[in-house]
Write a protein that holds these residues in place. Structure first.
Motif, short mmCIF file in Angstrom:
data_model
loop_
_atom_site.label_atom_id
_atom_site.label_comp_id
_atom_site.label_asym_id
_atom_site.label_seq_id
_atom_site.Cartn_x
_atom_site.Cartn_y
_atom_site.Cartn_z
N LEU A 82 0.82 -1.21 0.00
CA LEU A 82 0.00 0.00 0.00
C LEU A 82 0.86 1.26 0.00
O LEU A 82 1.79 1.39 0.81
CB LEU A 82 -0.90 0.00 1.24
N LYS A 83 0.54 2.19 -0.93
CA LYS A 83 1.20 3.50 -0.97
C LYS A 83 0.14 4.59 -1.11
O LYS A 83 -0.88 4.40 -1.77
CB LYS A 83 2.19 3.59 -2.14
N PHE A 84 0.44 5.73 -0.49
CA PHE A 84 -0.53 6.84 -0.54
C PHE A 84 0.21 8.15 -0.35
O PHE A 84 1.18 8.24 0.41
CB PHE A 84 -1.60 6.68 0.56
N ASP B 224 4.92 13.01 -4.78
CA ASP B 224 6.26 12.65 -4.33
C ASP B 224 6.48 12.86 -2.83
O ASP B 224 7.62 12.97 -2.37
CB ASP B 224 7.34 13.42 -5.11
N LYS B 225 5.39 12.92 -2.06
CA LYS B 225 5.50 13.01 -0.60
C LYS B 225 4.68 11.88 0.00
O LYS B 225 3.50 12.04 0.31
CB LYS B 225 5.01 14.38 -0.10
N GLN B 226 5.34 10.72 0.16
CA GLN B 226 4.65 9.53 0.61
C GLN B 226 4.19 9.66 2.07
O GLN B 226 4.99 9.99 2.93
CB GLN B 226 5.56 8.30 0.48
N SER C 109 2.73 10.16 11.65
CA SER C 109 3.39 8.91 11.25
C SER C 109 2.61 8.17 10.18
O SER C 109 3.15 7.27 9.53
CB SER C 109 3.59 8.01 12.47
N GLY C 110 1.31 8.53 9.99
CA GLY C 110 0.50 7.91 8.94
C GLY C 110 -0.51 6.91 9.43
O GLY C 110 -1.21 6.29 8.62
N LYS C 111 -0.65 6.75 10.76
CA LYS C 111 -1.55 5.70 11.27
C LYS C 111 -3.03 5.98 10.95
O LYS C 111 -3.76 5.08 10.54
CB LYS C 111 -1.36 5.51 12.78
N LYS D 243 6.99 7.49 9.77
CA LYS D 243 7.17 8.01 8.41
C LYS D 243 6.53 7.11 7.36
O LYS D 243 7.10 6.83 6.30
CB LYS D 243 8.65 8.21 8.10
N GLY D 244 5.33 6.64 7.68
CA GLY D 244 4.56 5.87 6.71
C GLY D 244 4.95 4.42 6.58
O GLY D 244 4.45 3.72 5.71
#
Length: 562
Positions: free
Chosen positions: A355-357, A362-364, A387-389, A557-558
């Motif tokens: 999974l990517k978002f 260009d800022k994952q 953190s992306g949670k 950081k994701g």
């Protein structure tokens, strides 16, 4: 402007507009006839010999076998009275039809805006200011109807002016051409001065009204904080500035909108005097012989001047509210989600693959995450803010679409064809619970059919039913934002709301972070009990709330680092 309006109107609207166009032409003909028949009536009434010398009057006289000239004139006048009554009724019907059309467009535009906003992707909605959306629905949709109304009024009045002008040319083209030059000069002066300033005031109106809504929402939403700070000077200053500029824009419009009428009245009376002077000068006699033509021109001007004034006023109204057309056109151009509701099952597990978002290119935010969540398991995501949670969970429950990778329920990929059914499996308990000013029952069943038995069952599971029995039960009022309840009670209402649809997945998004330790432990214990047959996903900062979890994933950081 025309293209934007066409894109906002339905085919039915366009048919109604065409009907109104033909209606306005008919009204214009009626108005022109109403003016043109005055001249022959006055001529006949002042000179009975015309009845027998004019072939048309004579034919009517003989056809209806009038016994005297007086009876002919009385009949002529009676028909005119009936005609003018008909003219008034038909005009009233036209204005009613016009008003019904424009106000009906407000209803449809407001509904389409609301529907479009509700159909936005969660990502698009999150980037919007809710006060701006509210302003568009309430104010800009209404302002756009003023644009439509102004355009329709202009259309009807232009036809009236054309027909009356043609009649005046036929009667005396020299006087009419002089009138034309005077009115064109007048119109150019109005366009270059008044209309220009009104358009400028309209832009200011749209800008400061947005600030109006933002300041009000910001102030009411942070009322407790403002009270604690004991300093509302900045808020009051901002509101004063927006309110003053809004008032100034309306003052400018209201004042300048009267200028064309007042100026035209002065010009109109001057023209009437000029006509009389011209006829006296030309014939070097009194005006009794020209009374009929003077009466016709006076009546024509009496009717023409208001029409020209309404054209100018409608044009200025369009300029003042034109910004609304841009705002609504742009807002209705947003693509709504086109989602299917195909069934999707959750019997084994949820699988997340690569999974990517990203919010910006260009800022994952989520960077190549893969994991499996077993059905009925209790898992948690922890990590620092950013953190992306929360984003990861929003993707899992179908609010965001991944840039790449996929999510599967059992062996079925979650996509646009089944995401509505997938979302319906989720019960959501947020950190900040929004309760609207209604009863507990209305807040719990929000968006679903009200079922008293199901409601009581959910309130009991959330351990707040006994407390409510000491008040008015499910009819207990909560106040705006749940102000009449404690923090723990609001969270229990949120739990009951999440359970109301009997979800298979229960999501806690920092749901207990605002509570004290003792209340938090108590509620978390109850949530673990309630979710014994459900998949539980928790977003949390404090590890103390996660004792009952099967797995805890730490994000940084994701990426999942533990």
């Amino acid at each position: 402007m025309i293209q934007k309006l066409k894109s906002l109107l339905t085919s039915r609207d366009k048919q109604l507009l065409l009907g109104l166009l033909f209606f306005s032409i008919f009204i214009s003909i009626v108005e022109t006839v109403g003016i043109s028949v005055i001249m022959p009536f006055i001529a006949v009434a002042t000179d009975f010999t015309l009845i027998h010398s004019n072939e048309y009057y004579l034919k009517v006289y003989e056809m209806f076998d009038f016994d005297s000239n007086v009876s002919f004139v009385i009949a002529f006048g009676t028909i005119l009275i009936i005609f003018y009554l008909f003219r008034s009724i038909i005009n009233l019907i036209y204005f009613y039809t016009l008003s019904r059309f424009t106000q009906g467009r407000y209803h449809l535009l407001a509904y389409r805006l609301f529907e479009n906003y509700m159909g936005m992707t969660y990502k698009n909605f999150a980037s919007k200011n809710s006060s701006t959306l509210t302003k568009s629905i309430i104010n800009e949709a209404s302002n756009l109807t003023q644009v439509i109304s102004g355009a329709l009024f202009m259309m009807s009045e232009i036809f009236i002016v054309i027909f009356i002008y043609a009649m005046m040319l036929y009667v005396n083209y020299k006087i009419t051409l002089v009138l034309t030059i005077v009115l064109i000069v007048n119109a150019l002066i109005m366009l270059k001065t008044v209309s220009k300033n009104i358009k400028k005031a309209g832009k200011i109106r749209a800008e400061v009204q947005t600030k109006f809504y933002e300041i009000i929402n910001r102030s009411f939403g942070n009322f407790k904080l403002i009270k604690l700070k004991s300093d509302d000077k900045d808020m009051l200053k901002g509101f004063e500035s927006a309110s003053f500029n809004f008032a100034q824009a309306n003052i400018t419009y209201t004042t300048l909108s009267h200028v064309p009428r007042l100026f035209l009245e002065a010009v109109g009376f001057g023209i009437i005097v000029f006509i009389i002077i011209y006829i006296v000068w030309k014939h070097e006699n009194d005006i009794s012989s020209s009374l009929a033509i003077i009466s016709m021109f006076v009546l024509a001007l009496y009717r023409l001047m208001p029409s020209i004034n309404r054209i100018m006023s409608s044009y200025n109204q369009i300029l003042f509210n034109y910004k609304a057309l841009d705002i609504i056109h742009n807002d209705l151009m947003y693509d709504s989600e086109k989602l299917g509701n195909e069934e999707i099952s959750l019997k084994k597990h949820i699988v997340i693959k690569n999974l990517k978002f990203e919010y910006e290119k260009d800022k994952q935010i989520i960077d190549d995450i893969s994991l499996t969540i077993e059905k009925g398991s209790k898992i948690a995501f922890v990590g620092e803010s950013g953190s992306g949670k929360s984003t990861l969970v929003d993707i899992i429950i179908g609010l965001y679409r991944p840039k790449s990778g996929k999510i599967l329920s059992d062996d079925t990929t979650i996509d646009d064809s089944n995401v509505k059914a997938w979302r319906s499996k989720v019960g959501y308990i947020p950190q900040s619970v929004y309760l609207f000013d209604g009863t507990v029952g209305e807040n719990v069943s929000f968006g679903s059919l009200y079922d008293k038995n199901r409601l009581e069952n959910c309130l009991k599971k959330a351990r707040i039913y006994e407390f409510l029995k000491t008040k008015d039960g499910e009819e207990t009022r909560v106040g705006e934002g749940g102000i009449m309840l404690s923090g723990g009670q609001k969270q229990r209402i949120a739990i009951a709301r999440a359970l109301y649809t009997n979800p298979e997945i229960l999501l806690l998004d920092e749901a207990t972070s605002a509570l004290d330790d003792e209340t938090e432990k108590k509620i978390m214990k109850e949530i673990y009990e309630i979710s014994s047959d459900k998949t539980l996903i928790i977003i949390a900062h404090r590890l103390s709330t996660l004792d009952g979890c099967d797995k805890i994933y730490k994000l940084e950081k994701g990426k999942i680092i533990e």
